[in-house]
Design a protein around this motif. Structure first.
Motif, mmCIF file in Angstrom:
data_model
loop_
_atom_site.group_PDB
_atom_site.id
_atom_site.type_symbol
_atom_site.label_atom_id
_atom_site.label_comp_id
_atom_site.label_asym_id
_atom_site.label_seq_id
_atom_site.Cartn_x
_atom_site.Cartn_y
_atom_site.Cartn_z
ATOM 1 N N THR A 104 35.379 19.668 -35.782
ATOM 2 C CA THR A 104 33.998 19.626 -35.294
ATOM 3 C C THR A 104 33.908 20.113 -33.850
ATOM 4 N N ARG A 105 35.036 20.000 -33.102
ATOM 5 C CA ARG A 105 35.058 20.544 -31.752
ATOM 6 C C ARG A 105 34.901 22.056 -31.760
ATOM 7 N N LEU A 106 35.429 22.701 -32.817
ATOM 8 C CA LEU A 106 35.452 24.164 -32.844
ATOM 9 C C LEU A 106 34.179 24.732 -33.436
ATOM 10 N N ALA A 144 41.459 20.883 -28.730
ATOM 11 C CA ALA A 144 41.470 20.562 -30.166
ATOM 12 C C ALA A 144 42.781 20.979 -30.806
ATOM 13 N N VAL A 153 38.114 16.202 -38.481
ATOM 14 C CA VAL A 153 37.307 15.709 -37.359
ATOM 15 C C VAL A 153 37.525 16.570 -36.136
ATOM 16 N N SER A 154 38.775 17.023 -35.895
ATOM 17 C CA SER A 154 38.971 17.850 -34.704
ATOM 18 C C SER A 154 38.353 19.227 -34.882
ATOM 19 N N LEU A 166 42.061 13.888 -39.884
ATOM 20 C CA LEU A 166 42.119 14.139 -38.438
ATOM 21 C C LEU A 166 41.865 15.617 -38.147
ATOM 22 N N PHE A 207 45.101 18.110 -31.168
ATOM 23 C CA PHE A 207 44.757 17.228 -32.282
ATOM 24 C C PHE A 207 45.222 17.832 -33.604
ATOM 25 N N LEU A 208 45.042 19.162 -33.746
ATOM 26 C CA LEU A 208 45.475 19.825 -34.985
ATOM 27 C C LEU A 208 46.987 19.744 -35.126
#
Lengths: 102, 170
Positions: A52-54, A6, A49-50, A46, A9-10
């Protein structure tokens, strides 16, 4: 080999945000400045949304939905304002829009 | 293994293309070209949303951003004949240079913040799925009140745009 982390993405959302910010301060065409603001909003989406992985929750995606609603309303009103300014002054160069300057 | 390799491949292609097209968007002098490059950026970001299992957000991105909002932008550009008004090529002034340097400092700040943050990614056996059903359950359940406020905001946006763009009778 692991999945795409993630953090990447960040980082990408940071890059897009900075590109949009550079556009906002260097371009003088009002509509292009507006498009750069849309790009910055997208970079923030973005990141949401990334996240949500964390957090392992769907809240980030729900926030993106609200950001999109605000962006749509902002685009409609902002572009109407630009049409008005164009009718009034015949240009949308943001350097020449200085009616509010005392 | 092959699936993960494919994900990396899609991520690299989509991220490089999104950065490239956003830079093109900022540097093109014709606003119509900028708008088309912005559509490319939006679509590559939608691909990234798919990669993050956010299928609903990806579909909304394509429909709302690449479809509706960019159509509005192009419509306004055509309406006020902006495609003729190409910005003159000016040399970079000192103020612009300072502004760019400050913005790059912001980027350095983002990188430092990311590297200092202790990001611990949990890897569940079943990855989280952002499909329309789960997002809808959340929107109409826990977040019902903000959802209604968002609808009122959109209504105000519609009314405001019409009132602003209406020709005054004098």
């Amino acid at each position: 080999m692991l999945e795409v982390p993630a953090t990447l993405f960040l980082l990408l959302s940071g890059v897009l945000f900075v590109v949009g910010a550079i556009g906002v301060i260097t371009r003088r065409n009002g509509i292009v400045v507006f498009m750069c603001i849309e790009l910055m909003l997208n970079a923030a989406n973005l990141a949401f949304v990334s996240s949500t992985r964390l957090t392992q929750g769907l809240e980030g995606m729900v926030f993106v939905f609200f950001v999109m609603a605000v962006a749509a309303a902002e685009a409609a009103v902002g572009l109407a304002i630009f049409v008005m300014i164009f009718r009034l002054k015949g240009t949308i160069n943001v350097d020449e829009i200085n009616l509010l300057k005392g | 293994m092959a699936a993960i390799l494919f994900k990396w491949f899609v991520f690299l292609v989509a991220s490089i293309f999104s950065v490239f097209s956003s830079v093109m968007m900022v540097t093109r002098r014709n606003p119509v070209h900028s708008a088309l490059w912005l559509v490319c950026t939006f679509i590559s970001i939608a691909v990234l949303y798919f990669l993050l299992n956010a299928t609903f957000v990806a579909a909304t991105q394509v429909m709302v951003y690449a479809g509706a909002i960019m159509m509005l932008f192009l419509f306004v550009i055509m309406l006020i004949h902006l495609e003729r008004e190409v910005e003159p090529l000016r040399r970079i002034s000192v103020a612009k240079l300072i502004a760019i340097v400050l913005t790059l400092l912001l980027f350095v700040e983002i990188i430092v913040g990311l590297s200092l943050a202790k990001i611990s990614e949990v890897r569940p056996s079943v990855p989280i799925q952002g499909d329309a059903r789960s997002i809808g359950t959340l929107l109409y359940g826990k977040y019902l009140f903000p959802f209604e406020i968002a609808s009122i905001l959109l209504l105000i946006g519609i009314v405001g745009a019409i009132v602003l763009a209406k020709r005054r009778k004098e």
